[in-house]
Write an enzyme that holds these catalytic residues in place. Structure first.
Site, PDB file in Angstrom:
ATOM      1  N   LYS A   1     -31.289  22.488  10.431  1.00 46.67           N
ATOM      2  CA  LYS A   1     -30.742  22.099   9.128  1.00 46.67           C
ATOM      3  C   LYS A   1     -30.790  20.591   8.876  1.00 46.67           C
ATOM      4  O   LYS A   1     -30.871  20.156   7.734  1.00 46.67           O
ATOM      5  CB  LYS A   1     -29.322  22.621   8.988  1.00 46.67           C
ATOM      6  CG  LYS A   1     -29.305  24.133   8.783  1.00 46.67           C
ATOM      7  CD  LYS A   1     -28.079  24.576   8.024  1.00 46.67           C
ATOM      8  CE  LYS A   1     -28.200  26.026   7.589  1.00 46.67           C
ATOM      9  NZ  LYS A   1     -28.184  26.959   8.737  1.00 46.67           N
TER      10      LYS A   1
ATOM     11  N   GLU B   1     -22.857  22.997  -0.496  1.00 48.71           N
ATOM     12  CA  GLU B   1     -22.157  24.253  -0.229  1.00 48.71           C
ATOM     13  C   GLU B   1     -22.378  24.575   1.241  1.00 48.71           C
ATOM     14  O   GLU B   1     -23.356  24.142   1.833  1.00 48.71           O
ATOM     15  CB  GLU B   1     -22.735  25.377  -1.098  1.00 48.71           C
ATOM     16  CG  GLU B   1     -24.014  26.060  -0.555  1.00 48.71           C
ATOM     17  CD  GLU B   1     -25.242  25.153  -0.460  1.00 48.71           C
ATOM     18  OE1 GLU B   1     -25.309  24.173  -1.227  1.00 48.71           O
ATOM     19  OE2 GLU B   1     -26.113  25.405   0.395  1.00 48.71           O
TER      20      GLU B   1
ATOM     21  N   SER C   1     -34.067  28.740  15.915  1.00 50.76           N
ATOM     22  CA  SER C   1     -33.584  27.859  14.841  1.00 50.76           C
ATOM     23  C   SER C   1     -32.379  27.013  15.229  1.00 50.76           C
ATOM     24  O   SER C   1     -32.176  25.927  14.685  1.00 50.76           O
ATOM     25  CB  SER C   1     -33.260  28.693  13.595  1.00 50.76           C
ATOM     26  OG  SER C   1     -32.375  29.751  13.923  1.00 50.76           O
TER      27      SER C   1
HETATM   28  C1  LIG Z   1     -28.255  28.314   8.678  1.00 48.22           C
HETATM   29  C2  LIG Z   1     -29.000  28.848   9.824  1.00 48.22           C
HETATM   30  C3  LIG Z   1     -29.985  29.847   9.666  1.00 48.22           C
HETATM   31  C4  LIG Z   1     -30.269  30.529   8.365  1.00 48.22           C
HETATM   32  O1  LIG Z   1     -30.720  29.713   7.336  1.00 48.22           O
HETATM   33  P1  LIG Z   1     -32.240  29.678   6.891  1.00 48.22           P
HETATM   34  O2  LIG Z   1     -32.215  28.846   5.673  1.00 48.22           O
HETATM   35  O3  LIG Z   1     -32.660  31.092   6.622  1.00 48.22           O
HETATM   36  O4  LIG Z   1     -33.003  29.093   7.999  1.00 48.22           O
HETATM   37  C5  LIG Z   1     -30.705  30.251  10.774  1.00 48.22           C
HETATM   38  N1  LIG Z   1     -30.457  29.732  11.992  1.00 48.22           N
HETATM   39  C6  LIG Z   1     -29.513  28.779  12.189  1.00 48.22           C
HETATM   40  C7  LIG Z   1     -29.289  28.249  13.566  1.00 48.22           C
HETATM   41  C8  LIG Z   1     -28.749  28.309  11.115  1.00 48.22           C
HETATM   42  O5  LIG Z   1     -27.816  27.369  11.323  1.00 48.22           O
END
Ligand SMILES: *Cc1c(COP(=O)(O)O)cnc(C)c1O
Length: 399
Positions: free
Chosen positions: A91, A113, A378
């Site tokens: 992020k 948000e 992610s």
């Molecule tokens: C917020 C988040 C997501 C989901 O958001 P996307 O916009 O779909 O990437 C996925 N993995 C993690 C670790 C997150 O913090």
């Protein structure tokens, strides 16, 4: 850089996207639409963005060959390690990009948000870095269940404002942020995923595309070939997924696989499997697939992972799925939990619950022993330790 799947000048990916905003927001949205590309593509922007990614965020993140996981699935699996970023996920890539845009537009205050608080923390982080005041809207229910992130945002100097309407979760926080922007057009709205009205999905996609840019270079160095056979990512709104797919979209030899939160099961009434259960409609200024009743009321989503708990999906993903470019794999809460323990025990990496959905998709796919498969990790699992500890205590995971 993707050509075929590039957004149109009016903000569409096929049938999806656009900027369905109230008239009061036109001026703001038009200002951003008219300026974002020129800003982002300028040399001095790119220099500042890339320097911060390197010196502050910790990029490039590693591409890790997962030897034991590869053996388990009889193929070659590389993990893209977005968990290694500062603040714990992909992020921050987007938050850094957008705060630099906000500065160049002369904005003096940032609003955002947040659902689980990860995007709120990333935004509060870059606001501290750039010395800009920050207001984060968060559903009252989420504030109660995500206290550590609320405290992080406060420590970083942000004001966390509760959204008290509707189900008091992410979609309500987004509504509040849009309402705030209408009343305060001089603020900058820093959206956290590849969702919302044009140009946000495209802008967020460009900032996150650093993920696949690095994957190409790292794969080339490790295997001699720039393209993998498949890339797997989880989709909430779709920002880590668009980042991981971006530079592979035009190459049809690369399988694009989206792992979606099936919650307690697709037919359970408690899921966030938007692309499977969703129908076309408008959410947060964007025409896309969303979970809604026959008369257009948004259905409350459910997922064990707060980051996948969104009733819509980014417009690019709706297009990729509708045209058959992307495959979708639904993953239940339990399957995600099992995958989290599997990765932890096999590779010594505790993944975020969101990322565990991408890992769990491996169980439902077949690959050749010679294939090269990328799984986008992610984020890291620190924020999910309560859920993991509960699963260990109940013995509710197979690992
Ligand atoms: C917020 C988040 C997501 C989901 O958001 P996307 O916009 O779909 O990437 C996925 N993995 C993690 C670790 C997150 O913090």
């Amino acid at each position: 850089m993707s050509k075929k799947y590039q957004v149109s000048s009016d903000g569409y990916y096929g049938d999806f996207g656009g900027a369905w905003v109230p008239e009061m927001l036109y001026k703001n949205v038009e200002e951003l639409q008219a300026n974002y590309l020129q800003i982002i593509e300028s040399r001095e922007f790119q220099e500042e963005f890339r320097t911060l990614l390197e010196e502050y965020c910790g990029r490039p993140t590693p591409l890790t060959y997962a030897a034991r996981l590869s053996k388990e699935y009889n193929t070659h699996i590389f993990l893209k390690r977005e968990d290694c970023n500062h603040t714990g996920s992909h992020k921050l890539n987007n938050a850094i990009g957008q705060i630099l845009v906000a500065k160049r537009l002369g904005k003096k205050r940032i609003i955002a948000e947040t659902g689980a608080g990860q995007h709120g923390v990333a935004t509060a982080t870059v606001c501290a870095l750039m010395n800009l005041p920050c207001i984060v809207y968060m559903g009252e229910v989420d504030i109660a269940r995500q206290q550590p992130n609320v405290k992080r945002m406060e420590m970083l100097g942000a004001e966390v404002r509760p959204a008290l309407s509707g189900s008091r979760t992410l979609k309500d926080a987004t509504n509040e942020a849009i309402r705030h922007w209408i009343a305060n057009p001089d603020d900058y709205y820093l959206i956290g995923s590849a969702i919302g009205f044009h140009p946000y999905p495209d802008m967020v996609g460009r900032f996150q595309s650093i993920i696949s840019e690095e994957i190409r270079a790292q794969l080339k160095a490790k295997t001699g070939k720039e393209t993998p056979d498949a890339v797997i990512a989880c989709v909430g709104g779709g920002s880590n997924a668009v980042g991981a797919f971006y530079h592979f979209l035009d190459d049809d030899s690369v399988r694009i696989i989206e792992a979606e939160a099936a919650g307690l099961g697709i037919d359970s009434g408690k899921s966030a499997a938007t692309s499977i259960l969703g129908t076309e409609g408008i959410i947060h200024g964007c025409r896309t697939l969303l979970m809604q009743t026959e008369d257009g009321q948004i259905v409350e989503p459910h997922s064990i992972s707060a980051g996948l708990d969104y009733p819509g999906i980014g417009p690019l993903h709706a297009h990729l799925i509708k045209t058959g470019r992307a495959e979708v794999v639904p993953v239940t809460d339990q399957q995600a939990l099992d995958a989290a323990f599997k990765l932890t025990r096999l590779e010594g990496i505790i993944p975020a619950l969101e990322s565990s959905h991408a890992l769990a998709a491996l169980d439902q796919l077949t690959f050749k022993p010679t294939d090269v498969v990328i799984v986008n990790v992610s984020g890291r699992g620190d924020k999910d330790m309560d859920t993991y500890m509960k699963a260990m205590k109940d013995g509710s995971t197979t690992h």
